[in-house]
Design a protein around this motif. Structure first.
Motif, short mmCIF file in Angstrom:
data_model
loop_
_atom_site.label_atom_id
_atom_site.label_comp_id
_atom_site.label_asym_id
_atom_site.label_seq_id
_atom_site.Cartn_x
_atom_site.Cartn_y
_atom_site.Cartn_z
N ILE A 53 0.84 -1.19 0.00
CA ILE A 53 0.00 0.00 0.00
C ILE A 53 0.88 1.25 0.00
CG2 ILE A 53 -1.73 1.33 1.26
CD1 ILE A 53 -2.78 -1.27 -0.01
N THR A 54 0.72 2.06 -1.04
CA THR A 54 1.47 3.32 -1.14
C THR A 54 0.56 4.53 -1.05
OG1 THR A 54 1.21 3.42 -3.55
CG2 THR A 54 3.14 2.23 -2.69
N THR A 55 -0.75 4.30 -1.20
CA THR A 55 -1.71 5.41 -1.32
C THR A 55 -2.94 5.15 -0.47
OG1 THR A 55 -0.95 5.80 -3.59
CG2 THR A 55 -3.06 6.78 -2.95
N ILE A 56 -3.32 6.14 0.34
CA ILE A 56 -4.52 6.07 1.15
C ILE A 56 -5.51 7.10 0.62
CG2 ILE A 56 -5.51 6.35 3.46
CD1 ILE A 56 -2.67 5.72 4.55
N ALA A 57 -6.65 6.63 0.11
CA ALA A 57 -7.69 7.51 -0.43
C ALA A 57 -8.80 7.66 0.60
CB ALA A 57 -8.24 6.93 -1.73
N LEU A 58 -9.18 8.90 0.87
CA LEU A 58 -10.12 9.19 1.94
C LEU A 58 -11.30 10.01 1.47
CD1 LEU A 58 -7.29 10.18 4.37
CD2 LEU A 58 -8.87 8.32 4.88
N ASP A 59 -12.49 9.44 1.57
CA ASP A 59 -13.70 10.26 1.46
C ASP A 59 -13.70 11.24 2.63
OD1 ASP A 59 -16.46 11.00 0.74
OD2 ASP A 59 -16.98 9.89 2.57
N LEU A 60 -14.42 12.34 2.48
CA LEU A 60 -14.42 13.36 3.54
C LEU A 60 -15.64 13.25 4.46
CD1 LEU A 60 -12.98 16.49 1.69
CD2 LEU A 60 -11.80 14.80 3.11
N SER A 84 -3.64 -2.23 -6.76
CA SER A 84 -3.04 -3.11 -5.75
C SER A 84 -2.25 -2.31 -4.72
CB SER A 84 -2.13 -4.15 -6.40
OG SER A 84 -1.00 -3.54 -6.99
N ASN A 85 -1.98 -1.05 -5.02
CA ASN A 85 -1.25 -0.17 -4.11
C ASN A 85 -2.18 0.76 -3.33
OD1 ASN A 85 0.68 -0.13 -6.92
ND2 ASN A 85 1.61 -0.84 -5.02
N LEU A 86 -3.50 0.51 -3.44
CA LEU A 86 -4.47 1.46 -2.90
C LEU A 86 -5.22 0.93 -1.68
CD1 LEU A 86 -6.08 4.16 -3.29
CD2 LEU A 86 -7.64 2.86 -4.75
N MET A 87 -5.35 1.79 -0.68
CA MET A 87 -6.27 1.60 0.44
C MET A 87 -7.27 2.76 0.39
SD MET A 87 -5.50 1.80 4.57
CE MET A 87 -4.57 0.27 4.62
N ALA A 88 -8.56 2.46 0.56
CA ALA A 88 -9.58 3.49 0.47
C ALA A 88 -10.57 3.37 1.62
CB ALA A 88 -10.31 3.40 -0.87
#
Length: 267
Positions: free
Chosen positions: A2-9, A209-213
């Motif tokens: 995981i390199t990227t954390i995507a966050l809804d607000l 594959s590098n994403l956490m959301a």
């Protein structure tokens, strides 16, 4: 990896008071400092989330946000556009006609402001944004013909209730998705947070594959389903919980920080 954390607000990273809690701020700054990308994903324009970007210190060259629910991928500090999908006034004409027939309000957003189409009746959307964007009250015929718009929104429970009954012409041109229980967004077709994140990840030579959301609402479904790690908030709608790989506490219980602390071994 995981390199990227995507966050809804709203109702995900933000508390019910529309703030980032101290615990969430501390954990996200720690991970960002360690080289993990933290990407805010929202239906709002980037101008409306600049206070949050600054609070989290997301102003480095590799810091981007996904705005307009995936329609715009933009560098946080320079506002340079990495990828964009948009709508023209001609695109919006059938949507305006539909809104008039149904009796629902419509607001149209470009990069710098919101046009409230008062010929359909003034909507509550301006009150909802609480000064985050400037508003212009105009009739549809006066909407600038040379502008490009990120989305149109109808702040109306009636619009959401009729989402499954949209005319074929509207479905062919727009991706209609609720971002709240009383807010229906009309995006360019095939546009969502997942599509914006795909373009951002590709920019760095990476993929899902590098994403956490993290998310809670229907407009988060695409990115949670695509992500290697898709985390549903405890306050998420059932459809989000059903497709998530993981679950965490609600947005008022530091759900984002709690999961990240455990996943990355911060405690």
């Amino acid at each position: 990896m995981i390199t990227t954390i995507a966050l809804d607000l709203d109702n995900t990273l933000l508390t019910s008071e529309k703030t980032i809690s101290p615990r969430n701020e501390t954990v996200l700054k720690q991970l960002h400092g360690a080289g993990i990308r933290v990407v805010l994903c929202t239906g709002r324009p980037i101008k409306a989330i600049q206070p949050l970007i600054k609070q989290l210190g997301l102003t480095e060259p590799d810091d981007y946000s996904i705005t307009f629910n995936g329609g715009l991928v933009q560098q946080n500090a320079t506002n340079e556009i990495l990828a964009r999908t948009s709508l023209s006034k001609d695109d919006l004409a059938p949507l305006h006609a539909y809104a008039k027939e149904l009796g629902i309000p419509l607001d149209v957003i470009d990069l710098t402001q919101v046009y409230s189409l008062v010929d359909l009746g003034k909507s509550p959307y301006e009150a909802f944004l609480k000064g985050l964007m400037p508003f212009s009250d105009i009739n549809f015929e006066d909407l600038p013909a040379d502008d490009r718009f990120g989305k149109a929104v109808s702040a109306s429970a009636k619009a959401v209730d009729h989402r499954d009954q949209l005319p074929a012409e509207i479905n062919a041109k727009f991706h209609a998705v609720p971002s709240r229980r009383n807010l229906l967004e009309f995006l360019p077709q095939h546009t969502d947070k997942a599509s914006g994140l795909k373009q951002l990840l590709a920019h760095f030579g990476e993929d899902y594959s590098n994403l956490m959301a993290f998310g809670d609402e229907e407009n988060d479904l695409g990115m949670l389903e695509a992500a290697e790690v898709g985390v549903a908030m405890d306050n998420a709608i059932p459809a989000v919980k059903a497709i998530a790989t993981d679950h965490t506490l609600n947005n008022d219980a530091d759900g984002v920080a709690v999961f990240l602390e455990q996943y990355f071994g911060l405690v």
